[in-house]
Design a protein around this motif. Sequence first.
Motif, short mmCIF file in Angstrom:
data_model
loop_
_atom_site.label_atom_id
_atom_site.label_comp_id
_atom_site.label_asym_id
_atom_site.label_seq_id
_atom_site.Cartn_x
_atom_site.Cartn_y
_atom_site.Cartn_z
N ALA A 1 0.81 -1.10 -0.06
CA ALA A 1 0.04 -0.09 -0.28
C ALA A 1 0.93 1.39 -0.08
O ALA A 1 0.71 2.25 -0.62
CB ALA A 1 -1.04 0.06 1.03
N LYS A 2 2.03 1.11 0.72
CA LYS A 2 2.89 2.26 0.71
C LYS A 2 3.60 2.47 -0.78
O LYS A 2 4.00 3.76 -0.85
CB LYS A 2 4.16 2.21 1.96
N ARG A 3 3.80 1.37 -1.19
CA ARG A 3 4.64 1.56 -2.48
C ARG A 3 3.93 2.32 -3.65
O ARG A 3 4.73 2.66 -4.63
CB ARG A 3 4.73 -0.11 -3.10
N GLY A 4 2.60 2.29 -3.86
CA GLY A 4 1.87 3.14 -4.93
C GLY A 4 0.76 2.54 -5.48
O GLY A 4 0.26 1.51 -4.79
N THR A 5 0.21 3.12 -6.61
CA THR A 5 -0.99 2.73 -6.81
C THR A 5 -1.22 2.32 -8.35
O THR A 5 -2.09 2.20 -8.99
CB THR A 5 -2.09 3.89 -6.67
N SER A 6 -0.18 1.91 -8.75
CA SER A 6 0.25 1.54 -10.13
C SER A 6 0.36 0.00 -10.28
O SER A 6 1.48 -0.41 -9.48
CB SER A 6 1.35 2.04 -11.03
N GLY A 7 -0.24 -0.85 -11.10
CA GLY A 7 -0.02 -2.35 -11.12
C GLY A 7 0.12 -2.54 -12.56
O GLY A 7 -0.71 -1.95 -13.62
N CYS A 8 0.91 -3.35 -13.14
CA CYS A 8 1.24 -3.66 -14.42
C CYS A 8 2.29 -4.69 -14.68
O CYS A 8 3.12 -4.93 -13.68
CB CYS A 8 1.82 -2.37 -15.02
N PHE A 9 2.09 -5.44 -15.64
CA PHE A 9 3.43 -6.39 -15.81
C PHE A 9 4.76 -5.82 -16.07
O PHE A 9 5.90 -6.32 -15.48
CB PHE A 9 3.27 -6.80 -17.67
N CYS A 10 4.69 -4.46 -16.20
CA CYS A 10 6.18 -3.68 -16.20
C CYS A 10 6.82 -3.52 -14.89
O CYS A 10 8.10 -3.45 -14.88
CB CYS A 10 5.93 -2.23 -16.95
N ASP A 11 5.98 -4.00 -13.72
CA ASP A 11 6.47 -3.95 -12.42
C ASP A 11 7.43 -5.18 -12.46
O ASP A 11 8.64 -4.78 -11.75
CB ASP A 11 5.50 -4.25 -11.38
N LEU A 12 7.29 -6.17 -13.14
CA LEU A 12 8.35 -7.23 -13.05
C LEU A 12 9.55 -6.78 -13.77
O LEU A 12 10.62 -7.17 -13.24
CB LEU A 12 7.59 -8.66 -13.97
N MET A 13 9.28 -6.09 -14.81
CA MET A 13 10.86 -5.52 -15.57
C MET A 13 11.34 -4.60 -14.85
O MET A 13 12.54 -4.99 -14.47
CB MET A 13 10.11 -4.72 -16.97
N VAL A 14 10.53 -3.73 -14.12
CA VAL A 14 11.48 -2.42 -13.66
C VAL A 14 11.94 -2.82 -12.25
O VAL A 14 12.98 -2.46 -11.87
CB VAL A 14 10.52 -1.25 -13.53
N ASP A 15 11.02 -3.74 -11.43
CA ASP A 15 11.44 -3.86 -10.08
C ASP A 15 12.00 -5.34 -9.76
O ASP A 15 12.41 -5.60 -8.49
CB ASP A 15 10.22 -3.74 -9.06
N VAL A 16 11.87 -6.11 -10.81
CA VAL A 16 12.31 -7.50 -10.53
C VAL A 16 13.50 -7.88 -11.62
O VAL A 16 14.55 -8.02 -11.04
CB VAL A 16 11.35 -8.49 -10.47
N ILE A 17 13.13 -8.07 -12.87
CA ILE A 17 14.21 -8.24 -14.03
C ILE A 17 15.42 -7.39 -13.73
O ILE A 17 16.50 -7.76 -14.03
CB ILE A 17 13.36 -8.80 -15.13
N ASN A 18 14.74 -5.97 -14.24
CA ASN A 18 15.76 -4.98 -14.32
C ASN A 18 16.80 -5.03 -13.00
O ASN A 18 17.96 -4.52 -13.14
CB ASN A 18 15.31 -3.88 -14.50
N GLN A 19 16.17 -5.46 -11.91
CA GLN A 19 16.93 -5.49 -10.71
C GLN A 19 17.92 -6.71 -10.36
O GLN A 19 18.57 -6.66 -9.52
CB GLN A 19 16.23 -5.09 -9.42
N GLY A 20 18.08 -7.59 -11.35
CA GLY A 20 18.92 -8.61 -11.33
C GLY A 20 17.98 -9.75 -10.25
O GLY A 20 18.91 -10.61 -9.60
N LEU A 21 16.91 -9.63 -10.15
CA LEU A 21 16.16 -10.46 -8.97
C LEU A 21 15.55 -11.75 -9.49
O LEU A 21 15.10 -12.61 -8.59
CB LEU A 21 15.36 -9.81 -8.14
N CYS A 22 15.15 -11.66 -10.83
CA CYS A 22 14.14 -12.78 -11.40
C CYS A 22 15.00 -14.15 -11.22
O CYS A 22 16.17 -14.27 -11.65
CB CYS A 22 13.87 -12.47 -12.66
N MET A 23 14.41 -14.96 -10.82
CA MET A 23 15.10 -16.37 -10.84
C MET A 23 14.30 -17.38 -11.74
O MET A 23 14.50 -18.72 -11.66
CB MET A 23 15.00 -17.01 -9.18
N GLY A 24 13.35 -16.77 -12.48
CA GLY A 24 12.47 -17.68 -13.50
C GLY A 24 11.67 -18.68 -12.84
O GLY A 24 11.56 -19.83 -13.38
N CYS A 25 11.06 -18.58 -11.69
CA CYS A 25 10.40 -19.32 -11.18
C CYS A 25 9.02 -19.82 -11.65
O CYS A 25 8.30 -20.64 -11.54
CB CYS A 25 9.97 -19.22 -9.49
#
Length: 253
Positions: free
Chosen positions: A168-192
């Motif tokens: 709730a603190k993080r914001g009010t936008s939800g989208c596939f691009c969250d995975l791009m910006v906040d997971v994959i682009n951050q080197g966090l995606c482990m392909g689960c």
Amino acid sequence: MANKIKLGHVHLSGCTGCLVSVADNNLGLIKILDDYADLVYCLTLADVRHIPEMDVALVEGSVCIQDHESVEEIKETRKKSKIVVALGSCASYGNITRFSRGGQHNQPQHESFLPIGDLIDVDLYIPGCPPSPELIRNVSIMAYLLLEGNEDQKALAGKYLKPLMDLAKRGTSGCFCDLMVDVINQGLCMGCGTCAASCPVRAITMEFGKPQGERDLCIKCGSCYGACPRSFFNTDVIEEFENINELIAGALK
Ligand code: SF4
Ligand code: SF4
């Protein structure tokens, strides 16, 4: 037994599917209403016309800002509630109402819809389109423990609810691009593949072990980011998974 909490369901620009998910707890819901919570407001189920004082308000739907009554309703909800929960993806992120543009009979001016967090402070999100009945049930029981439990139960409930409060603190936008910006682009995606499993419209496929989004299919529900184990992973709570499961199962016996 401690006091029951006052629970309400506030219906804004939603489809009532979130309330159906509440009801999909079947006898679990009846148990919650018997022992832990009084349903003090819910236009679909009870004849209470005006928003009363509530401990927990489950708000479904986004807010049409050209609809004066809806804007007043969400402000009133905040004033009268200890804990405001954005129930489902329309309340949390706008979801399908992000695509509204007005111009339709018989309120062509009703064109702008915002997630409730753009108008009031929201305490926690239960994202999902529809949100899962189990998560709604767990949040209801944890909210009860937070407000009426002993010190240990309050501490556990606080830990359990924290990631949903952080969402709730993080914001009010939800989208596939969250995975791009906040997971994959951050080197966090482990392909689960959890994101692909959580998407209600199958907008995500796994290509070469990484999520691929079909943006025109995405309805902006924010489920994939919420479900991704690399968005947040609350080790305090995950380690207590069995205890928490037992506690919730015990509460519903
Ligand atoms: S759920 Fe998260 S970690 Fe898993 S594949 Fe999707 S983006 Fe990667
Ligand atoms: S990709 Fe799917 S789960 Fe993610 S925001 Fe879009 S519709 Fe929701």
